[in-house]
Motif scaffolding. Sequence first.
Motif, mmCIF file in Angstrom:
data_model
loop_
_atom_site.group_PDB
_atom_site.id
_atom_site.type_symbol
_atom_site.label_atom_id
_atom_site.label_comp_id
_atom_site.label_asym_id
_atom_site.label_seq_id
_atom_site.Cartn_x
_atom_site.Cartn_y
_atom_site.Cartn_z
ATOM 1 N N THR A 217 28.584 -1.684 15.398
ATOM 2 C CA THR A 217 28.018 -0.501 15.102
ATOM 3 C C THR A 217 29.289 0.711 15.543
ATOM 4 O O THR A 217 29.150 1.448 15.464
ATOM 5 C CB THR A 217 27.179 0.633 15.760
ATOM 6 N N ARG A 218 29.949 0.075 16.904
ATOM 7 C CA ARG A 218 30.237 1.345 17.802
ATOM 8 C C ARG A 218 31.387 0.704 17.216
ATOM 9 O O ARG A 218 32.992 1.437 17.371
ATOM 10 C CB ARG A 218 30.769 0.773 19.291
ATOM 11 N N THR A 219 32.812 -0.754 16.671
ATOM 12 C CA THR A 219 33.826 -0.461 15.943
ATOM 13 C C THR A 219 34.027 -1.667 15.516
ATOM 14 O O THR A 219 32.975 -2.667 15.502
ATOM 15 C CB THR A 219 35.055 -0.989 17.974
ATOM 16 N N ARG A 220 34.626 -1.329 14.738
ATOM 17 C CA ARG A 220 35.554 -2.573 13.648
ATOM 18 C C ARG A 220 36.531 -3.651 13.831
ATOM 19 O O ARG A 220 36.574 -4.821 13.311
ATOM 20 C CB ARG A 220 35.563 -1.544 12.246
ATOM 21 N N ARG A 221 37.199 -2.813 14.603
ATOM 22 C CA ARG A 221 38.331 -4.345 15.517
ATOM 23 C C ARG A 221 37.243 -4.864 16.538
ATOM 24 O O ARG A 221 36.779 -5.290 17.479
ATOM 25 C CB ARG A 221 39.179 -2.557 16.402
ATOM 26 N N LEU A 222 37.924 -5.809 16.093
ATOM 27 C CA LEU A 222 37.522 -7.322 16.477
ATOM 28 C C LEU A 222 38.311 -7.942 17.809
ATOM 29 O O LEU A 222 37.732 -8.777 18.959
ATOM 30 C CB LEU A 222 37.744 -8.765 15.878
ATOM 31 N N SER A 223 39.154 -7.188 17.670
ATOM 32 C CA SER A 223 40.699 -7.249 19.391
ATOM 33 C C SER A 223 39.373 -6.011 20.435
ATOM 34 O O SER A 223 39.657 -7.060 21.583
ATOM 35 C CB SER A 223 41.470 -6.998 18.977
ATOM 36 N N ARG A 224 38.561 -5.289 19.910
ATOM 37 C CA ARG A 224 38.264 -4.665 20.760
ATOM 38 C C ARG A 224 36.563 -4.878 21.701
ATOM 39 O O ARG A 224 36.618 -4.100 21.944
ATOM 40 C CB ARG A 224 38.037 -3.098 20.229
ATOM 41 N N SER A 226 33.680 -7.454 22.480
ATOM 42 C CA SER A 226 34.133 -8.416 23.926
ATOM 43 C C SER A 226 33.744 -9.869 23.713
ATOM 44 O O SER A 226 34.155 -10.214 22.633
ATOM 45 C CB SER A 226 32.061 -8.656 24.408
ATOM 46 N N LEU A 227 34.006 -10.402 24.825
ATOM 47 C CA LEU A 227 34.756 -11.829 24.411
ATOM 48 C C LEU A 227 33.382 -13.066 23.507
ATOM 49 O O LEU A 227 33.810 -13.801 22.697
ATOM 50 C CB LEU A 227 35.039 -12.763 25.620
ATOM 51 N N HIS A 228 32.445 -12.303 24.142
ATOM 52 C CA HIS A 228 31.544 -12.996 24.020
ATOM 53 C C HIS A 228 30.877 -13.372 22.112
ATOM 54 O O HIS A 228 31.096 -13.678 21.286
ATOM 55 C CB HIS A 228 29.902 -12.605 24.325
ATOM 56 N N SER A 229 31.361 -11.108 21.713
ATOM 57 C CA SER A 229 31.160 -11.279 20.004
ATOM 58 C C SER A 229 32.347 -11.667 19.584
ATOM 59 O O SER A 229 31.987 -12.614 18.539
ATOM 60 C CB SER A 229 31.632 -9.466 20.205
ATOM 61 N N GLN A 230 33.598 -12.121 19.953
ATOM 62 C CA GLN A 230 34.799 -12.274 19.348
ATOM 63 C C GLN A 230 34.630 -14.063 18.878
ATOM 64 O O GLN A 230 34.557 -14.765 17.886
ATOM 65 C CB GLN A 230 35.802 -12.700 20.220
ATOM 66 N N LEU A 231 34.127 -14.909 19.735
ATOM 67 C CA LEU A 231 33.606 -16.428 20.140
ATOM 68 C C LEU A 231 32.664 -16.655 18.831
ATOM 69 O O LEU A 231 32.303 -17.477 18.087
ATOM 70 C CB LEU A 231 33.036 -17.084 21.084
ATOM 71 N N VAL A 232 31.638 -15.719 18.781
ATOM 72 C CA VAL A 232 30.463 -15.412 17.699
ATOM 73 C C VAL A 232 30.646 -15.372 16.362
ATOM 74 O O VAL A 232 30.977 -15.936 15.561
ATOM 75 C CB VAL A 232 28.984 -14.568 18.339
ATOM 76 N N ILE A 233 31.364 -14.098 16.151
ATOM 77 C CA ILE A 233 32.307 -13.731 15.052
ATOM 78 C C ILE A 233 32.919 -15.197 14.003
ATOM 79 O O ILE A 233 32.602 -15.208 13.353
ATOM 80 C CB ILE A 233 32.824 -12.168 14.924
ATOM 81 N N LYS A 234 34.274 -15.762 14.963
ATOM 82 C CA LYS A 234 35.164 -16.400 14.614
ATOM 83 C C LYS A 234 34.326 -17.664 14.590
ATOM 84 O O LYS A 234 34.690 -18.390 13.398
ATOM 85 C CB LYS A 234 36.353 -16.338 15.391
ATOM 86 N N GLY A 235 33.605 -17.989 14.883
ATOM 87 C CA GLY A 235 32.718 -19.361 15.034
ATOM 88 C C GLY A 235 32.338 -19.244 14.073
ATOM 89 O O GLY A 235 32.196 -20.314 13.608
ATOM 90 N N THR A 236 31.383 -18.069 13.848
ATOM 91 C CA THR A 236 30.231 -18.421 12.547
ATOM 92 C C THR A 236 30.998 -18.643 11.039
ATOM 93 O O THR A 236 30.886 -19.176 10.228
ATOM 94 C CB THR A 236 29.426 -16.964 12.620
ATOM 95 N N LEU A 237 32.729 -17.883 11.275
ATOM 96 C CA LEU A 237 32.724 -17.472 9.621
ATOM 97 C C LEU A 237 33.767 -19.211 9.963
ATOM 98 O O LEU A 237 33.739 -19.753 8.900
ATOM 99 C CB LEU A 237 34.451 -16.992 10.274
ATOM 100 N N ILE A 238 34.056 -19.970 11.106
ATOM 101 C CA ILE A 238 34.647 -21.370 10.955
ATOM 102 C C ILE A 238 33.637 -21.956 10.552
ATOM 103 O O ILE A 238 33.715 -23.271 9.705
ATOM 104 C CB ILE A 238 35.586 -21.384 12.118
ATOM 105 N N LEU A 239 32.256 -22.211 10.903
ATOM 106 C CA LEU A 239 31.192 -23.151 10.804
ATOM 107 C C LEU A 239 30.974 -22.764 8.926
ATOM 108 O O LEU A 239 30.572 -23.672 8.402
ATOM 109 C CB LEU A 239 30.119 -23.026 11.970
ATOM 110 N N LEU A 240 30.811 -21.684 8.534
ATOM 111 C CA LEU A 240 30.506 -21.056 7.035
ATOM 112 C C LEU A 240 31.593 -21.535 6.372
ATOM 113 O O LEU A 240 30.510 -22.175 5.402
ATOM 114 C CB LEU A 240 30.340 -19.346 7.253
ATOM 115 N N ILE A 241 32.823 -21.365 6.604
ATOM 116 C CA ILE A 241 32.885 -21.994 5.320
ATOM 117 C C ILE A 241 33.436 -23.800 5.695
ATOM 118 O O ILE A 241 33.207 -23.944 4.851
ATOM 119 C CB ILE A 241 34.980 -21.535 6.191
ATOM 120 N N LEU A 242 33.521 -24.087 7.196
ATOM 121 C CA LEU A 242 33.754 -25.633 6.872
ATOM 122 C C LEU A 242 32.299 -26.245 6.284
ATOM 123 O O LEU A 242 32.192 -27.683 5.687
ATOM 124 C CB LEU A 242 33.283 -25.948 8.120
#
Length: 463
Positions: A217-224, A226-242
């Motif tokens: 809700t605060r930012t739409r850019r993944l690079s901005r 936290s490390l925790h949120s980046q890991l969760v979002i990217k990991g979730t996308l990878i696991l959903l696709i695989l």
Amino acid sequence: MRINSIPLVNGQRLNLSPSQWVVSTFLLILLAGASLLSTSWAGHGVSWLGALFTATSAICVTGLATLDIGTHFNIFGQVVIMILVQIGGLGQMTLGMLLLMTLGKRLGLRQKLLLQDALNQDEHGQIFTLARRVVQFALLFEAIGLLLLSIRFVPEMGFSHGVYVALFHVISAFNNAGFSLFPDNMISYSDDPVVLLTISLLIIFGGLGFTVLLELTRTRRLSRMSLHSQLVIKGTLILLILGTLGIWLLEHNNRHTLGALPAAQQWLGAFFQSVSTRTAGFESIDMGQIHSSTSLLMMVLMFIGAGAASTAGGIKVTTFMVLLLATRSFLRHQNRVTFGRKEISQATINKSVAVIMTSLIVLCVGVFALSITDHAPLQALMFEAVSALGTVGLSLDLTPTLSHGGQMILIILMFIGRLGPLTLALTLSKPNVQRVRYPEGKWLQVNSFIQNRSPRGCGFSSG
């Protein structure tokens, strides 16, 4: 850190840590729910063990069931199950503290630490804001889901019953519980994109974790983020696709599951089952007819689970991602573990290793115990155990046929899985601060050992 004490009869006081308070209140709510479900008010012919199993599955947001929720429990019993699911998903401490705040009660350090422990936060500076947002997010997503499912269920079932059925499945989906009022779960709606996609989105958002939702809700850019949120979002996308690709490849020719559906519905079913397998436990295909290879893939997804501080279970996506990154760094002979130009601390790596090891130990003990109490194929026993420990709720149609001892084992696994094996270990252990440091031991270099010690002519080589 001890934060509170309970007066005993003999005048002594029992000191409890934050994790011990969480476990204690969790257990008390569970027993209260089981007591209600065992009464004639909630249903007829429900044994104490059946009520205890259902209450545990509800507050642990698992979804495993030995009884058909839609037939064995009346409206009162189903409402009790919904309340237990909501409490288990949002956290009993979160709801309790917000209730006190609503009543105007001032919270001290003890309550702050309890809420901090329940929300898996390192600092309690903004803990009240986060707790308030947790409930706001839950109500918002559940309201949207209720509207969408009501559009589908009301024309079919009538207004009051359709809204009620929609509400039950919305709460079950967002809290990643997997309970359904339909005898075949979601199989009857395997060709309905509105129902499956609505439930899928509720599961995904509930499984991301409230801290991730707050950052979104605060930012739409993944690079901005936290490390925790980046890991969760990217990991979730990878696991959903695989997961979607894997389930489709393994089941698209199986006429008992995806093979009977048109191509587009096959992909919808594979996606829905990939989403549900990691966190929720809803079924759009007959789980009793899946291939052994598919069950193995699902066990891996169930063991991983979803995001931390979410309504889901498992070892968590962040734990899995940290271990993958640590393995990559080791294979590349790197001294630090990094992700996205950020370094992962050694404490985080150690905690990830501890979570995985304690989970594997509990899982092995659980499967071993089930193999003693129930004579069933080992893979089926493993599937039920992983589903219970990961608080997923998928079943190969084995749970209702388990012995009383087997059901008690699953109850224990669900309880451990929801609170976390590491949390329970810390609850039962006492802090032991080491004041003496020892010299670092040197690891034996295998290649040098072989080169210097092996006799000539033995065929050993150091290179």
